[in-house]
Design a protein around this motif. Sequence first.
Motif, short mmCIF file in Angstrom:
data_model
loop_
_atom_site.label_atom_id
_atom_site.label_comp_id
_atom_site.label_asym_id
_atom_site.label_seq_id
_atom_site.Cartn_x
_atom_site.Cartn_y
_atom_site.Cartn_z
N GLN A 92 0.81 -1.22 0.00
CA GLN A 92 0.00 0.00 0.00
C GLN A 92 0.84 1.28 0.00
O GLN A 92 0.39 2.32 -0.49
CB GLN A 92 -0.93 0.00 1.22
CG GLN A 92 -0.21 -0.02 2.56
CD GLN A 92 -1.17 -0.04 3.72
OE1 GLN A 92 -2.16 0.71 3.73
NE2 GLN A 92 -0.93 -0.90 4.70
N PRO A 136 1.17 2.46 -4.94
CA PRO A 136 0.59 3.74 -5.33
C PRO A 136 1.65 4.81 -5.60
O PRO A 136 1.47 5.66 -6.47
CB PRO A 136 -0.27 4.12 -4.11
CG PRO A 136 -0.59 2.82 -3.46
CD PRO A 136 0.64 1.99 -3.64
N ALA A 195 -10.62 -2.17 2.73
CA ALA A 195 -10.65 -1.07 1.76
C ALA A 195 -9.29 -0.88 1.10
O ALA A 195 -9.20 -0.53 -0.09
CB ALA A 195 -11.09 0.22 2.45
N THR A 196 -8.20 -1.09 1.87
CA THR A 196 -6.86 -0.95 1.30
C THR A 196 -6.63 -1.94 0.18
O THR A 196 -6.10 -1.60 -0.89
CB THR A 196 -5.80 -1.15 2.40
OG1 THR A 196 -6.00 -0.21 3.45
CG2 THR A 196 -4.39 -0.97 1.82
N ASN A 231 -8.61 -0.88 -2.88
CA ASN A 231 -8.00 0.26 -3.58
C ASN A 231 -6.80 -0.18 -4.42
O ASN A 231 -6.61 0.28 -5.55
CB ASN A 231 -7.57 1.33 -2.58
CG ASN A 231 -8.76 2.04 -1.95
OD1 ASN A 231 -9.83 2.10 -2.56
ND2 ASN A 231 -8.58 2.56 -0.75
N LYS A 266 -8.20 -2.09 -7.52
CA LYS A 266 -8.80 -1.22 -8.53
C LYS A 266 -7.73 -0.38 -9.24
O LYS A 266 -7.81 -0.17 -10.46
CB LYS A 266 -9.85 -0.31 -7.87
CG LYS A 266 -11.08 -1.08 -7.41
CD LYS A 266 -11.99 -0.25 -6.53
CE LYS A 266 -12.68 0.85 -7.29
NZ LYS A 266 -13.67 1.54 -6.44
N LEU A 267 -6.74 0.07 -8.51
CA LEU A 267 -5.67 0.86 -9.12
C LEU A 267 -4.90 0.04 -10.16
O LEU A 267 -4.57 0.52 -11.25
CB LEU A 267 -4.71 1.37 -8.04
CG LEU A 267 -3.58 2.30 -8.50
CD1 LEU A 267 -4.13 3.54 -9.19
CD2 LEU A 267 -2.71 2.71 -7.30
N ASP A 295 -17.04 -3.13 -10.26
CA ASP A 295 -15.70 -2.52 -10.14
C ASP A 295 -14.83 -2.89 -11.33
O ASP A 295 -14.11 -2.05 -11.89
CB ASP A 295 -15.03 -2.98 -8.84
CG ASP A 295 -15.68 -2.39 -7.60
OD1 ASP A 295 -16.39 -1.37 -7.74
OD2 ASP A 295 -15.49 -2.95 -6.50
N CYS A 303 -13.27 -0.32 -14.02
CA CYS A 303 -11.80 -0.25 -14.18
C CYS A 303 -11.39 -0.55 -15.62
O CYS A 303 -10.44 0.03 -16.14
CB CYS A 303 -11.13 -1.22 -13.22
SG CYS A 303 -11.25 -0.75 -11.49
#
Length: 1028
Positions: free
Chosen positions: A211, A215, A277-278, A281, A284-285, A323, A327
């Motif tokens: 994480q 990113p 949620a992490t 994310n 999805k990224l 999702d 994406c």
Amino acid sequence: MSRSVLQPSQQKLAEKLTILNDRGVGMLTRLYNIKKACGDPKAKPSYLIDKNLESAVKFIVRKFPAVETRNNNQQLAQLQKEKSEILKNLALYYFTFVDVMEFKDHVCELLNTIDVCQVFFDITVNFDLTKNYLDLIITYTTLMILLSRIEERKAIIGLYNYAHEMTHGASDREYPRLGQMIVDYENPLKKMMEEFVPHSKSLSDALISLQMVYPRRNLSADQWRNAQLLSLISAPSTMLNPAQSDTMPCEYLSLDAMEKWIIFGFILCHGILNTDATALNLWKLALQSSSCLSLFRDEVFHIHKAAEDLFVNIRGYNKRINDIRECKEAAVSHAGSMHRERRKFLRSALKELATVLSDQPGLLGPKALFVFMALSFARDEIIWLLRHADNMPKKSADDFIDKHIAELIFYMEELRAHVRKYGPVMQRYYVQYLSGFDAVVLNELVQNLSVCPEDESIIMSSFVNTMTSLSVKQVEDGEVFDFRGMRLDWFRLQAYTSVSKASLSLGDHRELGKMMNTIIFHTKMVDSLVEMLVETSDLSIFCFYSRAFEKMFQQCLELPSQSRYSIAFPLLCTHFMSCTHELCPEERHHIGDRSLSLCNMFLDEMAKQARNLITDICTEQCTLSDQLLPKHCAKTISQAVNKKSKKQTGKKGEPEREKPGVESMRKNRLVVTKSIVGMTMYNQATQEIAKPSELLTSVRAYMTVLQSIENYVQIDITRVFNNVLLQQTQHLDSHGEPTITSLYTNWYLETLLRQVSNGHIAYFPAMKAFVNLPTENELTFNAEEYSDISEMRSLSELLGPYGMKFLSESLMWHISSQVAELKKLVVENVDVLTQMRTSFDKPDQMAALFKRLSSVDSVLKRMTIIGVILSFRSLAQEALRDVLSYHIPFLVSSIEDFKDHIPRETDMKVAMNVYELSSAAGLPCEIDPALVVALSSQKSENISPEEEYKIACLLMVFVAVSLPTLASNVMSQYSPAIEGHCNNIHCLAKAINQIAAALFTIHKGSIEDRLKEFLALLNDCNVLQVEA
């Protein structure tokens, strides 16, 4: 007791991860080659396409994995005949599948052990352990997917097993498990999702640790630009400070690898996507960044469709499916432009980095991290473009065609070259860093540990001791460093301290982990620079995208601003061998050949492109030089005069002449192929050829351009000139093609001198040139423009001494042909001439004898032709002497002095050697050595030397008694203006003197006596004015 069972050192986690990851890559290589072989009709096993075995193969595949041999003898009859060959030829394929099964067993066993040990994973702390764990899962997943893509796997395994049973009476012992595995993994990801339920905790922890890393790596080009990423000059005051990071190895970690970890990892442990949620994310990224992933080499995985197909049958996953669709739309719409902007930024960033480091290579020490980050970032973007170019919708194709990719690859190669060249600089820096700083800090950290078991303490003490013992002298002495043992010990230590209930938990001592990760990077800067270059910038994947590779190269050449970077493509071919593996040694030769063939093709195309561009420049310079020739100023002068007198002489529609300066305007590059021979503009049909002075101007323009190339590339242009121009002085070049020497020799002999014989051209001694005579049919060329002093000097410059010697030899061959004909005429009149030779004091008898002579006019005409040829040769020799006197004055003066001081009593052979040397330098000689050689070759075996000598004497008699007849020819009138006659009889004197000297040198007669005899005959014939 439980402590001893789960003793970390006994589980060998580090060793198993290392071995299995390496073996996994080897297995992928073997499976990939099997898939490609089965997909190629030429390489596919013959048993799969044999018509006789077709029914047996279909039966085996239909019944797979069951084995039924008893009631199907008819279908399997042909198989019975070829069972031994099948066993032999399919063994490699079959046992590769067995190896895959065993690899799967080992991986599953290790994953279970890791779960039991409750290993702690965090990429920022125990980097090696986490990375190898994630790599193993992805390798395992990729292997099973690739296995499922081999369509002939059931046929191969089944054929081998049936052949084994027919031969040995029983199935192969591995077949039951192998067959079941093939069936179970028909849909590999679906099966593995079930298989990884117990591993979800460990896998999700490892993935979520990304994480802070993923990113940060997956930023836009604008964010990179605002952060001034990779810039050494953005903060000059900190330029010498070492580049630092708490997550050193994560900074150059492959983005492609992280995306595979995240996408495959969360597919396998998909439950975490609903609760964390992490994780969602990250998932999805990654889905928004790419449309497909590279499985292995050119095998790709379309992530959105595959993920949607897997989740569609899972209850409660509608949100996840939405999702994925969102994406996918984002990836199709924005990923291409985002990556395009990244490549654009990286081009400028790598250019700046390479420029600064080439000027200040010492910065490679403190800023080494920047170099490997830049290489890794650029590598990831290039690979992303390569795999997406053929796997995206055509409507967005523009984002996947990068005509500037060559520039980015070029700067990568430049940075790689800096690292290889200045490796010792980096070694000196990091040896001092390790011993002077890292060892001290690590020692303090170890001392401050509250708990440190004996095994861990021994390992860390060895780290400190190893670093402390380093010195710069080792680098200066060329000592070979090897820190692989130290790095493996740290890997082991990570495993020991990452299991649950470890006495020393690395999770509680994160600073120790981060410090050790930094130290490991520093050790790689000392002993593993080549391996680091492979890890961060290997582009061997191009080996498997040959068509795209060649297309990129062609685009590079077509774009003038990019063609300068084309050398990057042959350099990339050197990467190919790094993709080979020791478990598949048979492909090394094939990949090596492909690397070499592509490299040669690129270099050939680059050479052709360079040749065309240089020729274009040379052609333009030749045109500009041609415009400066005197012949082009007449029209300008005429226009100026007419303008003053206000006369309008120009024709309507006549194109306006280009004004000075037009040549400086930018033009498109043209593809022009020309050569020096081509510049002669020789037309065999019309017998047109460029003037020697114009050709010389063009050649000099070419040479000027080519000499400027030495400023850019290391080419010995002087040697090129010598090789090319020296070939042009010969009759044929190295390819057997005509040269300028042969073309000009042929033109002067067959065009200019032939027109002299036809009475259209005369030799004017006053002008030292041949001039056109007024005739009814005007010639297409002006003889004076090809034979005056300046043109002959230009010809000598072009042809050089060798070429002028060839010209002289060709002229002498024509003279010898004429002398041969004259001798025939002498033989026809031998009796009359013999009587005339002894009756020169008896006028009446001479007159009667003269009337009996035949072919008198032919003798005079042939002697005149000889005189004309010799006059032309004297012009050529004089020009050669002038040119050589300019280039080598001291040598020419020495030769001239040598010639002028030959003693009279010198042997004739010695004298002829001196004359030959002098003639080669263009000096006039009393006896022409070239003429002597040409006439010597005419000696006949049927005629005695005495008879030959007699014919030579009678030839002089024939000429002497024939001369008076010229007085009756109107064209024989002397012209003071040209110091000669229009019928070229003024050339007779030169012919008589040179022929007499040559003939009587050959026959060892007295030249002086024979010429006295000649004058006596002339005097008796009342010829009072003779030019002799």
